[in-house]
Design a protein around this motif. Structure first.
Motif, PDB file in Angstrom:
ATOM      1  N   MET A   1      23.933  42.265  -7.309  1.00 30.27           N
ATOM      2  CA  MET A   1      24.949  41.833  -6.362  1.00 30.27           C
ATOM      3  C   MET A   1      25.723  43.004  -5.783  1.00 30.27           C
ATOM      4  N   SER A   2      25.162  44.175  -5.858  1.00 29.18           N
ATOM      5  CA  SER A   2      25.892  45.353  -5.430  1.00 29.18           C
ATOM      6  C   SER A   2      25.383  45.838  -4.096  1.00 29.18           C
ATOM      7  N   ILE A   3      26.207  46.615  -3.443  1.00 29.61           N
ATOM      8  CA  ILE A   3      25.845  47.192  -2.162  1.00 29.61           C
ATOM      9  C   ILE A   3      25.425  48.620  -2.427  1.00 29.61           C
ATOM     10  N   TYR A  93      36.851  41.630  -1.629  1.00 36.15           N
ATOM     11  CA  TYR A  93      37.172  42.286  -2.895  1.00 36.15           C
ATOM     12  C   TYR A  93      35.922  42.632  -3.701  1.00 36.15           C
ATOM     13  N   ASN A  94      35.064  41.674  -3.960  1.00 41.11           N
ATOM     14  CA  ASN A  94      33.888  41.899  -4.790  1.00 41.11           C
ATOM     15  C   ASN A  94      32.930  42.903  -4.154  1.00 41.11           C
ATOM     16  N   ASN A  95      32.547  42.668  -2.902  1.00 39.24           N
ATOM     17  CA  ASN A  95      31.570  43.553  -2.258  1.00 39.24           C
ATOM     18  C   ASN A  95      32.117  44.950  -2.012  1.00 39.24           C
ATOM     19  N   LEU A 174      43.001  46.470  -3.807  1.00 42.83           N
ATOM     20  CA  LEU A 174      42.631  46.129  -5.178  1.00 42.83           C
ATOM     21  C   LEU A 174      41.174  46.477  -5.460  1.00 42.83           C
ATOM     22  N   ALA A 175      40.320  46.392  -4.435  1.00 42.81           N
ATOM     23  CA  ALA A 175      38.926  46.795  -4.612  1.00 42.81           C
ATOM     24  C   ALA A 175      38.827  48.286  -4.927  1.00 42.81           C
ATOM     25  N   ALA A 176      39.613  49.095  -4.219  1.00 45.76           N
ATOM     26  CA  ALA A 176      39.612  50.538  -4.477  1.00 45.76           C
ATOM     27  C   ALA A 176      40.119  50.845  -5.881  1.00 45.76           C
TER      28      ALA A 176
END
Length: 273
Positions: A1-3, A93-95, A174-176
């Motif tokens: 599920m990662s980029i 957020y997740n991606n 928050l992702a960072a």
């Protein structure tokens, strides 16, 4: 599920800085490369485009089971803010967390810093495709959901936009921060879970806070996305007084500022090895 993926040679990390003389050009160069990598990753595209839709439709019958009498809410004002909240969590957020981790571990971020780009340009360029995808997804869900539920247009559009814009900033920040504490792309899928679960259950996405015990609601209001969901919901209902919504707006702006400042201080540029 990662980029994940490797930057193409024609988009070499240092070349955008040499070709582009403006901040917009440099950010666009990184953004185009990230968008290319995003489109090549089927699982990331599924999470960004289809997961919020699937969750929204699977949650479709739940509001009808809630006792909404006396709350001023209806199915529309429960379902549509939840859909937008799911977009913030999954598409942004997740991606974006996995994208930051992948670029850091591939040393792309480190190479970019040796060129003309500033730190802010690198972060914004990396985040641009996810922010744009999230914004488009929220617009489509909002319009499609309104038509499908035969609901009227938002009664207070300015509160809705305030919630969407601050939500994007908070989710990206928050992702960072989450990426800074994720060792690998694989573990990033785990480190994002706490905030996603807390936000889904505590910020009014799965269950409106109006239906929760009064004793816990004051604590839930301090969650990062709680004021965002409140602003978005107010955009449809228009049932809350202006003073209370201004307090929610202050809370959303405060969380946005915290996310931005913390990112500048804590974000990790070097691989965690």
């Amino acid at each position: 599920m990662s980029i994940t993926g490797t930057y193409p040679r024609k988009h070499d990390a240092l070349r955008p800085a040499r070709r582009s003389t403006t901040a917009y050009g440099r950010i666009s160069a990184i953004g185009r490369t990230e968008l290319t990598l995003l489109m090549r990753n089927k699982s990331a595209v599924f999470i960004a485009l289809f997961m919020p839709v699937l969750l929204t439709f699977s949650f479709r019958a739940a509001p009808e089971e809630f006792d909404l009498a006396g709350t001023g809410l209806d199915v529309t004002s429960v379902l549509l803010p939840s859909a937008i909240g799911f977009v913030l969590l999954f598409a942004v957020y997740n991606n974006l967390t996995t994208a930051f981790v992948a670029r850091r571990e591939e040393m792309v971020l480190k190479r970019l810093r040796t060129g003309e780009l500033s730190d802010n340009e690198i972060l914004l360029g990396t985040a641009t495709p996810m922010l744009f995808t999230g914004l488009v997804q929220m617009a489509l869900l909002g319009v499609g959901g309104t038509l499908a539920l035969d609901a009227g247009a938002p009664s207070h559009f300015w509160w809705l936009m305030a919630g969407v814009l601050t939500g994007l900033v908070i989710a990206a920040g928050l992702a960072a921060l989450t990426a800074s504490y994720s060792r690998t792309v694989e573990t990033a899928g785990i480190t994002v879970l706490p905030l996603m679960l807390v936000s889904a259950f505590g910020s009014g996405m799965l269950v409106p806070t109006e239906l929760l015990p009064d004793a816990v609601v004051p604590f839930l209001e301090f969650f990062p996305l709680s004021p965002v969901v409140a602003l978005i919901r107010e955009g449809w209902t228009g049932r809350t007084d202006t003073t209370e919504m201004l307090l929610q707006l202050v809370g959303a702006i405060a969380w946005s500022a915290v996310a931005v400042v913390a990112t500048r201080r804590i974000f990790r540029w070097e691989p965690r090895r």
